[in-house]
Design an enzyme around this catalytic site. Structure first.
Site, PDB file in Angstrom:
ATOM      1  NE  ARG A 151      -3.118   4.663 -13.678  1.00  0.00           N
ATOM      2  CZ  ARG A 151      -2.306   4.111 -14.577  1.00  0.00           C
ATOM      3  NH1 ARG A 151      -2.440   2.828 -14.883  1.00  0.00           N
ATOM      4  NH2 ARG A 151      -1.381   4.827 -15.191  1.00  0.00           N
ATOM      5  CE  LYS A 253       2.182   4.958 -13.397  1.00  0.00           C
ATOM      6  NZ  LYS A 253       2.613   3.560 -13.598  1.00  0.00           N
ATOM      7  CD  GLU A 289       1.787  -4.665 -11.732  1.00  0.00           C
ATOM      8  OE1 GLU A 289       2.336  -3.712 -12.330  1.00  0.00           O
ATOM      9  OE2 GLU A 289       0.701  -4.550 -11.131  1.00  0.00           O
TER      10      GLU A 289
END
Length: 406
Positions: A151, A253, A289
């Protein structure tokens, strides 16, 4: 059988190092709460190399040995989710267009950055989050570190940064955890939260990628993320502020994603809510989210969660829960999930590295409050139990998700 002790100074100076000896005393008088003794064979992978003065500089035979680990003297039963400074951090650097070379462990502390660093001026930075757990026998488990490494690589490409290789990432995580092993909570008392950072550390004045990059890992022992623990949390649906937009960086992220949620989150907490649930910015009716968690909605035997489509972070706990739920006989759907479905659900829960699984007790939307049962939902409890027992080494890891450190 020879007994070797790996000794950690309790209050070392910045220039002190690990001491590896048979009888060496501590550098300062420790007050220690627990000793764990374990037997395991020594391999090249669990010897920290002497590449830095902060690493043990000793060569040991391949014979099995007994290691005594002294745990840090803190209140393990009262861990919250806050920073507890530990002993060491890991740092590795590279230039733009280059590749990361071998990093090193340094004493945990402040770092120096140019005021014109890319991360400070233009937010060119990413972070990851994963955990290490101590098993009953004293060994340590990492949970899917390669997924975090992957990621980070995807995020780095989006943010125009070089990234460590998968091997570099995983080995750096292992080194950092082993160097701070006395901070891994006893079994059942919490976990060691691991925070890898990747940032543009070189100076840049105009809008452009930084000329230098730093990969850094620090750790902290933690307990529950929400003060409620596994007890149900209360969310409010936000329909004015949005976490991400199509074509933006919501799916990676990057550090800026989290600064963007602080205003709505602060206002929600001031009103007594645990956190905020965000909607899509186009239709304002589909779930995205929570500030730092993915969301799941349960109706009968079907568990639904918003599909990953560029505005939602592909959570590693989310991915794991989907696999666990399917193995437990649930039907899992990744699709658009509307607010109406949320309000009509049998059960709702969140997932994330920090929270693992967090049941939702109530949702407030446009002034209307909907509650879900009287306590922890049956599905959330079932999935939480299965996943955490696997993470802590209490059940056999048939998924091959854990990495054991000794």
């Amino acid at each position: 059988m020879e007994s070797i002790r790996l000794i950690y100074p309790i209050c070392p100076s910045r220039h002190s190092s690990f001491l590896l000896s048979h009888q060496s005393p501590f550098l300062c008088e420790p007050s220690l709460s627990l000793k764990l003794r374990k037997q395991f064979p020594l391999t090249s992978q669990n010897v920290l190399e002497a590449a830095s003065p902060l690493r043990p500089s000793a060569t040991l035979s391949s014979d099995p040995y007994s290691e005594t680990i002294e745990l840090a003297d803190i209140e393990w039963d009262n861990l919250g989710f806050g920073l507890q400074p530990t002993d060491y951090m890991y740092i590795m650097k590279c230039t733009r267009g280059g590749t990361f070379s071998k990093g090193e462990l340094q004493r945990f502390g402040n770092i120096e950055l140019n005021p014109s660093a890319g991360v400070l001026n233009y937010g060119q930075g990413l972070f990851e989050g994963l955990k290490a757990y101590r098993k009953q026998d004293g060994s340590i488990l990492l949970f899917r570190p390669e997924e975090n490494g992957l990621r980070m690589q995807i995020g780095a490409e989006r943010m125009c940064m070089p990234s460590p290789t998968m091997e570099q990432f995983v080995e750096a995580v292992k080194d950092t955890v082993l160097a701070n092993k006395r901070w891994v909570p006893p079994a059942g008392k919490g976990s060691l939260y691991i925070r890898p950072l990747l940032m543009g550390s070189g100076p840049v004045l105009g809008v452009a990628p930084a000329p230098e990059y730093t990969f850094l890992i620090y750790v902290s022992p933690v307990g529950n993320y929400f003060k409620e623990g596994l007890a149900p949390i209360n969310l409010i649906v936000e329909n004015e502020f949005h976490r991400a937009t199509p074509g933006g960086t919501g799916g990676v992220k990057t550090i800026g994603n989290y600064a963007a949620v602080l205003k709505a989150q602060s206002e929600a907490k001031a009103k007594g809510y645990s956190d905020v649930l965000y909607l899509d910015c186009v239709h304002k009716r589909y779930l995205e989210e929570v500030s730092s968690c993915n969301i799941f909605v349960v109706k009968g035997n079907i568990i639904s969660t918003p599909a990953i489509k560029g505005t939602i972070l592909p959570g590693i706990t989310r991915k794991s829960i989907i696999d666990v739920a399917q193995s437990e006989g649930f039907q899992v759907e990744e699709r658009l999930v509307s607010v109406d479905e949320l309000l009509d659900a049998d059960e709702v829960f969140c997932t994330g590295t920090a929270v693992v699984v967090s049941p939702v007790g109530s949702i407030t939307y446009l002034g209307k409050r909907v509650t879900y049962g009287d306590g922890i939902g049956v599905v959330a409890q079932q999935l939480y139990t299965v996943l955490t027992r696997l993470q802590m080494g209490l059940t056999e890891d048939e998924m091959n998700w854990t990495v054991e450190l000794r």
